[in-house]
Design a protein around this motif. Structure first.
Motif, PDB file in Angstrom:
ATOM      1  N   GLY A  32       0.782  -1.224   0.000  1.00 15.24           N
ATOM      2  CA  GLY A  32       0.000   0.000   0.000  1.00 15.24           C
ATOM      3  C   GLY A  32       0.815   1.275   0.000  1.00 15.24           C
ATOM      4  N   SER A  33       2.120   1.164  -0.107  1.00  9.96           N
ATOM      5  CA  SER A  33       2.958   2.367  -0.100  1.00  9.96           C
ATOM      6  C   SER A  33       2.677   3.226  -1.323  1.00  9.96           C
ATOM      7  N   SER A  34       2.613   4.512  -1.128  1.00  6.83           N
ATOM      8  CA  SER A  34       2.465   5.447  -2.238  1.00  6.83           C
ATOM      9  C   SER A  34       3.827   5.639  -2.896  1.00  6.83           C
ATOM     10  N   LEU A  35       3.808   6.207  -4.091  1.00  9.27           N
ATOM     11  CA  LEU A  35       5.069   6.495  -4.771  1.00  9.27           C
ATOM     12  C   LEU A  35       5.894   7.481  -3.951  1.00  9.27           C
ATOM     13  N   ARG A  36       5.243   8.441  -3.331  1.00  7.49           N
ATOM     14  CA  ARG A  36       5.959   9.415  -2.512  1.00  7.49           C
ATOM     15  C   ARG A  36       6.668   8.720  -1.339  1.00  7.49           C
ATOM     16  N   ALA A  37       5.953   7.808  -0.659  1.00  9.81           N
ATOM     17  CA  ALA A  37       6.549   7.115   0.473  1.00  9.81           C
ATOM     18  C   ALA A  37       7.719   6.240   0.022  1.00  9.81           C
ATOM     19  N   ALA A  38       7.551   5.579  -1.113  1.00  8.76           N
ATOM     20  CA  ALA A  38       8.622   4.733  -1.622  1.00  8.76           C
ATOM     21  C   ALA A  38       9.846   5.566  -1.984  1.00  8.76           C
ATOM     22  N   ALA A  39       9.604   6.674  -2.658  1.00 10.67           N
ATOM     23  CA  ALA A  39      10.715   7.538  -3.056  1.00 10.67           C
ATOM     24  C   ALA A  39      11.440   8.096  -1.840  1.00 10.67           C
ATOM     25  N   ASP A  40      10.684   8.511  -0.846  1.00 16.48           N
ATOM     26  CA  ASP A  40      11.305   9.044   0.376  1.00 16.48           C
ATOM     27  C   ASP A  40      12.155   7.985   1.064  1.00 16.48           C
ATOM     28  N   SER A  41      11.671   6.735   1.086  1.00 17.00           N
ATOM     29  CA  SER A  41      12.431   5.655   1.708  1.00 17.00           C
ATOM     30  C   SER A  41      13.705   5.368   0.922  1.00 17.00           C
ATOM     31  N   LEU A  42      13.599   5.345  -0.399  1.00 18.86           N
ATOM     32  CA  LEU A  42      14.774   5.121  -1.243  1.00 18.86           C
ATOM     33  C   LEU A  42      15.806   6.233  -1.045  1.00 18.86           C
ATOM     34  N   LYS A  43      15.328   7.468  -0.941  1.00 18.08           N
ATOM     35  CA  LYS A  43      16.236   8.600  -0.719  1.00 18.08           C
ATOM     36  C   LYS A  43      16.894   8.509   0.653  1.00 18.08           C
ATOM     37  N   ALA A  44      16.110   8.125   1.667  1.00 19.18           N
ATOM     38  CA  ALA A  44      16.651   8.026   3.022  1.00 19.18           C
ATOM     39  C   ALA A  44      17.742   6.961   3.119  1.00 19.18           C
ATOM     40  N   HIS A  45      17.635   5.929   2.298  1.00 11.21           N
ATOM     41  CA  HIS A  45      18.640   4.851   2.314  1.00 11.21           C
ATOM     42  C   HIS A  45      19.799   5.132   1.364  1.00 11.21           C
ATOM     43  N   GLY A  46      19.764   6.259   0.670  1.00 10.23           N
ATOM     44  CA  GLY A  46      20.872   6.607  -0.212  1.00 10.23           C
ATOM     45  C   GLY A  46      20.857   5.904  -1.548  1.00 10.23           C
ATOM     46  N   VAL A  47      19.726   5.249  -1.890  1.00  9.98           N
ATOM     47  CA  VAL A  47      19.651   4.534  -3.165  1.00  9.98           C
ATOM     48  C   VAL A  47      19.475   5.522  -4.319  1.00  9.98           C
ATOM     49  N   ILE A  48      18.667   6.555  -4.115  1.00 13.73           N
ATOM     50  CA  ILE A  48      18.488   7.596  -5.133  1.00 13.73           C
ATOM     51  C   ILE A  48      18.918   8.929  -4.533  1.00 13.73           C
ATOM     52  N   TRP A  49      19.265   9.862  -5.391  1.00 12.82           N
ATOM     53  CA  TRP A  49      19.772  11.137  -4.892  1.00 12.82           C
ATOM     54  C   TRP A  49      18.703  12.211  -4.800  1.00 12.82           C
ATOM     55  N   SER A  50      17.549  11.981  -5.493  1.00 14.03           N
ATOM     56  CA  SER A  50      16.471  12.963  -5.444  1.00 14.03           C
ATOM     57  C   SER A  50      15.127  12.261  -5.474  1.00 14.03           C
ATOM     58  N   ALA A  51      14.370  12.403  -4.396  1.00 17.55           N
ATOM     59  CA  ALA A  51      13.044  11.786  -4.348  1.00 17.55           C
ATOM     60  C   ALA A  51      12.095  12.469  -5.324  1.00 17.55           C
ATOM     61  N   THR A  52      12.218  13.773  -5.471  1.00 17.83           N
ATOM     62  CA  THR A  52      11.321  14.518  -6.351  1.00 17.83           C
ATOM     63  C   THR A  52      11.504  14.111  -7.810  1.00 17.83           C
ATOM     64  N   LEU A  53      12.749  14.101  -8.279  1.00 15.40           N
ATOM     65  CA  LEU A  53      13.001  13.719  -9.671  1.00 15.40           C
ATOM     66  C   LEU A  53      12.642  12.251  -9.919  1.00 15.40           C
ATOM     67  N   PHE A  54      12.861  11.414  -8.924  1.00 15.67           N
ATOM     68  CA  PHE A  54      12.505  10.002  -9.087  1.00 15.67           C
ATOM     69  C   PHE A  54      11.001   9.861  -9.273  1.00 15.67           C
ATOM     70  N   ARG A  55      10.207  10.624  -8.505  1.00 15.60           N
ATOM     71  CA  ARG A  55       8.752  10.543  -8.637  1.00 15.60           C
ATOM     72  C   ARG A  55       8.320  10.986 -10.031  1.00 15.60           C
ATOM     73  N   ILE A  56       8.939  12.055 -10.537  1.00 17.72           N
ATOM     74  CA  ILE A  56       8.587  12.546 -11.865  1.00 17.72           C
ATOM     75  C   ILE A  56       8.872  11.478 -12.914  1.00 17.72           C
ATOM     76  N   ARG A  57      10.067  10.893 -12.838  1.00 11.96           N
ATOM     77  CA  ARG A  57      10.434   9.858 -13.809  1.00 11.96           C
ATOM     78  C   ARG A  57       9.517   8.634 -13.669  1.00 11.96           C
ATOM     79  N   ALA A  58       9.189   8.244 -12.428  1.00 13.47           N
ATOM     80  CA  ALA A  58       8.365   7.057 -12.202  1.00 13.47           C
ATOM     81  C   ALA A  58       6.945   7.266 -12.714  1.00 13.47           C
ATOM     82  N   ARG A  59       6.403   8.478 -12.521  1.00 20.02           N
ATOM     83  CA  ARG A  59       5.057   8.756 -13.033  1.00 20.02           C
ATOM     84  C   ARG A  59       5.054   8.749 -14.560  1.00 20.02           C
ATOM     85  N   TRP A  60       6.077   9.318 -15.145  1.00 20.75           N
ATOM     86  CA  TRP A  60       6.173   9.355 -16.607  1.00 20.75           C
ATOM     87  C   TRP A  60       6.229   7.938 -17.173  1.00 20.75           C
ATOM     88  N   ALA A  61       6.870   7.016 -16.426  1.00 17.81           N
ATOM     89  CA  ALA A  61       6.994   5.615 -16.873  1.00 17.81           C
ATOM     90  C   ALA A  61       5.848   4.746 -16.354  1.00 17.81           C
TER      91      ALA A  61
END
Length: 325
Positions: A32-61
Motif C-alpha cells: 500500500g505504499s504510495s510512490l511518494r513514500a517509496a521515493a522518500d524511503s529510497l532517498k533516506a537509504h541513499g539509493v536515489i539522490w532525489s526523491a522529487t526527480l525520481f517521482r517525476i520519472r516514475a510517473r512518466w513511466a
C-alpha cells in the motif's frame, strides 16, 4: 528463476553504472505504499539522490501504478531506471521458511516469526481459522498434519494466511491419489492415516524404523491396546503451554489430556506433527510382524519385542531407566 537472473543482471549493470560500488541497502516498501513514500524511503537509504526527480520519472513511466511491496536490496546511488525496473517487476528479496519432517505448527510459527517477523500467535490463529481450513479442504480443528514438510520462499510482507496456505496447498498437491484407496483397504480414512503417520514420524529414530513402528501401532489398535505414545503426551503439553515438555516424568503419564494415549485408547484427536511421505507410506506398508513394543536406544535405532518381558529386557539393555512404550 527468471526474476532472479533479471535482478542479478540489473544489479550488475547498476554497479557498473555507479563506478563499481558494492555498497547495497535493503529498502522496505510495505504493502500500500504510495510512490511518494517509496521515493522518500529510497532517498533516506541513499539509493536515489532525489526523491522529487525520481517521482517525476516514475510517473512518466507509469511505475507509480505498478509498485510491488517487498524488501529490495539495491546499490546506493543507483540509476533511476534500475530502481524503477526493480519496483515494478517485484524483484524483491525472498526469505526461506523450512518446515522439517515431523515439524509442528508451533515450529512453523517460530520459523515465520524469525524470518518474516510475523507474530507466532497470528500464524497459529491462521492455522486454526475455520474459514481458511474450509477453503483449503482441511477437515479438522487446525492445519496440523496437513502441511507439507518442505522449504518455501516468501516475501517480507507475506501474511500468516499466505504461509499456511502455501504449505497446505503443497501437501494437497503432493498427496498420492492412491493413498486414500490403500487406507480404506486397511480400515482407515485419510485423517486416521495422517494421524498415525504423525506418531510414526515422531517416534522413528531413523527412516529404517518407520515401517516396524507403524506395525507396532497398528497391532495395538487391532488388539485394543493403548498406543502409549510419548510424543502424543508431549504434544498435549505443547497445545496447552506453547512449549515443549522435554523428557517426561512419571507424573506426566497421568496428564489429563485427550492427547494422552496412555489414558485414552485409540488414536489421539488428530495429527501431532506434519509427517513426511515416508511416514505415510510406512503406515500403509506396515509389515505383518508380531511386535507390540519398541524402545529407541538413543543411537538411531529402535529395538522391537513381542512380549512385555522381552521389551523390559530391551529397556534395561538399551535405555534403562525409561518409561515403557
Amino acid at each position: 528463476m527468471r526474476s532472479r537472473r533479471v535482478a542479478v543482471t540489473t544489479f550488475a549493470a547498476a554497479l557498473a553504472a555507479c563506478g563499481g560500488s558494492k555498497t547495497a541497502e535493503r529498502v522496505p516498501i510495505p504493502p500500500g505504499s504510495s510512490l511518494r513514500a517509496a521515493a522518500d524511503s529510497l532517498k533516506a537509504h541513499g539509493v536515489i539522490w532525489s526523491a522529487t526527480l525520481f517521482r517525476i520519472r516514475a510517473r512518466w513511466a507509469h511505475v507509480d501504478r505498478s509498485l510491488k511491496a517487498g524488501v529490495y536490496e539495491l546499490p546506493r546511488h543507483a540509476p533511476f531506471t534500475m530502481v524503477m525496473h526493480a519496483l515494478a517487476g517485484g524483484d524483491a528479496m525472498h526469505f526461506r521458511i523450512t518446515l522439517p519432517k515431523g515439524g509442528t505448527l508451533f515450529d512453523l510459527a517460530r520459523a515465520a516469526a524469525t524470518t518474516l517477523n510475523l507474530p507466532t500467535d497470528s500464524v497459529l490463529a491462521a492455522a486454526r481459522d475455520s474459514a481458511l481450513l474450509r477453503q483449503l479442504g482441511i477437515d479438522g480443528p487446525s492445519a496440523e498434519g496437513w502441511l507439507l514438510p518442505e522449504t518455501f520462499e516468501f516475501g517480507q510482507f507475506d501474511s500468516a494466511r499466505t504461509v499456511i496456505t502455501r504449505f497446505a496447498a503443497a501437501r494437497r498437491a503432493s498427496w498420492d491419489s492412491g493413498w486414500d484407496a490403500r487406507a480404506r483397504g486397511e480400515g482407515m480414512d485419510r485423517r486416521e492415516l495422517v494421524t498415525l503417520a504423525s506418531l510414526v514420524e515422531a517416534e522413528a529414530a531413523g527412516d529404517s524404523d518407520r515401517a516396524l513402528i507403524a506395525a507396532v501401532y497398528r497391532n495395538r489398535l487391532k488388539l485394543g491396546m493403548p498406543l502409549q505414545a510419548d510424543p502424543a503426551i508431549e504434544y498435549g503439553y505443547l497445545i496447552k503451554t506453547g512449549q515443549r515438555k522435554g523428557r517426561l516424568s512419571e507424573a506426566d503419564y497421568q496428564f489429563d489430556s485427550p492427547w494422552n494415549t496412555y489414558l485414552h485408547p485409540g488414536l489421539p484427536p488428530g495429527p501431532i506433527d506434519n509427517p513426511s511421505r515416508g511416514a505415510i507410506e510406512a503406515v500403509l506398508d506396515a509389515p505383518k510382524v508380531p511386535y507390540l513394543y519398541f524402545v529407541a536406544d538413543g543411537q538411531g535405532r529402535s529395538h522391537f519385542a513381542t512380549s512385555y518381558q522381552d521389551h523390559l529386557r530391551n529397556v534395561k539393555r538399551y535405555l534403562a531407566p525409561a518409561a515403557p512404550h
